[in-house]
Write an enzyme that holds these catalytic residues in place. Structure first.
Site, mmCIF file in Angstrom:
data_model
loop_
_atom_site.group_PDB
_atom_site.id
_atom_site.type_symbol
_atom_site.label_atom_id
_atom_site.label_comp_id
_atom_site.label_asym_id
_atom_site.label_seq_id
_atom_site.Cartn_x
_atom_site.Cartn_y
_atom_site.Cartn_z
ATOM 1 N N GLU A 77 39.124 -31.222 -58.493
ATOM 2 C CA GLU A 77 39.438 -30.160 -59.447
ATOM 3 C C GLU A 77 39.376 -30.622 -60.901
ATOM 4 O OE1 GLU A 77 43.218 -28.871 -57.993
ATOM 5 O OE2 GLU A 77 42.350 -27.483 -56.545
ATOM 6 N N GLU A 108 42.906 -44.363 -40.129
ATOM 7 C CA GLU A 108 43.927 -44.845 -41.061
ATOM 8 C C GLU A 108 44.453 -46.223 -40.697
ATOM 9 O OE1 GLU A 108 48.320 -43.506 -39.957
ATOM 10 O OE2 GLU A 108 47.091 -41.779 -40.503
#
Length: 269
Positions: A77, A108
């Site tokens: 963004e 992960e």
């Protein structure tokens, strides 16, 4: 770890929709207060980030699962909002971009992969790596921070437990302790909200400090749709007192609000 402790509520499946929503909201109200307690930590981190970014550094987020996705969202963004290059704020997550939509099993748990993911960007001492991990124990994040720190990068983190391994790996930890989730262990809820709030504070403060806001306006935003073009025209009209037609002509000529305002000022000299 408080994020893993039992919910304050039980027999959730027996609650009415109204009670579910009311109780989730009751828990959510505690999150801003937890973030408030971490403001001194956030301030210290932002101050150091700004110093480095003014010298050409970049901001890199690393995380897994919800935490990784939130970092990717924040990074993605920044270019449309502040007109910065797409590689100035970078969001990386365990499992790669495909994991944004579909979880990648055990991604992960690889403590070496984050630094491998960062390496193509040729990181240097002006860059910052922020590890995002609700639990504070994600190997992908811990390993990435450790290697980044060895290489001389600034390191920070956003975690939702105190005294975690991720916090120990970062020079500037941000610990927002959100406590038990409404659904036990579902850190996409309060912890995710806390991380989103902290990320908003970090990236927005950094961009303002880098001069990407004038007054209270996004003068460098990209005009990528009709809504933003309309917002830009109204900004220009408000700032320099011209009509819509002239505002739109200035935006077409100079490309953004800042250019239109500054260009108009130059033309009037």
């Amino acid at each position: 770890m408080t994020t893993e402790t039992a919910s304050h509520y039980d027999h959730l499946e027996q609650m009415s929709v109204h009670d579910l929503l009311t109780n989730i909201n009751k828990e959510d109200k505690t999150v801003p207060l937890a973030v408030e307690k971490a403001i001194p930590q956030i301030e210290a981190l932002v101050t150091e980030i700004v110093k480095r970014m003014k010298q050409g550094g970049r901001l890199i987020y690393i995380g897994a699962g919800t935490s990784g996705r939130l970092g990717v969202v924040d990074a993605s963004e920044c270019p449309p909002t502040y007109g910065v290059p797409h590689d100035l704020v970078i969001g990386l997550m365990a499992g790669g971009d495909g994991a944004i939509r579909k979880a990648v099993e055990f991604a992960e748990d690889d403590a070496e992969q984050a630094w491998k993911d960062i390496a193509p960007y040729q990181p240097d001492e002006h860059d910052t790596v922020i590890g995002i991990a609700a639990s504070g124990r994600t190997p992908y994040v811990i390993g990435g921070l450790q290697e980044a720190r060895k290489a001389g990068l600034l390191t920070g983190c956003i975690v939702c437990n105190e005294g975690s391994a991720v916090a120990q790996a970062a020079e500037y930890p941000v610990e927002v302790v959100t406590g038990p989730e409404f659904v036990t262990g579902s850190t996409r809820m309060k912890a995710g909200t806390a991380q989103k709030l902290a990320l908003n504070m970090i990236s927005t403060s950094v961009m303002i400090q880098l001069g990407r806001v004038r007054g209270n306006k996004m003068v460098d935003m990209q005009l990528t749709n009709i809504k933003l073009q309309d917002r830009a025209a109204k900004m220009v009209m408000s700032e320099i007192g011209v009509g819509r037609e002239e505002a739109e002509a200035l935006l077409a000529k100079f490309g953004n609000v800042r250019g239109a305002i500054d260009g108009f000022a130059q033309m009037k000299k």
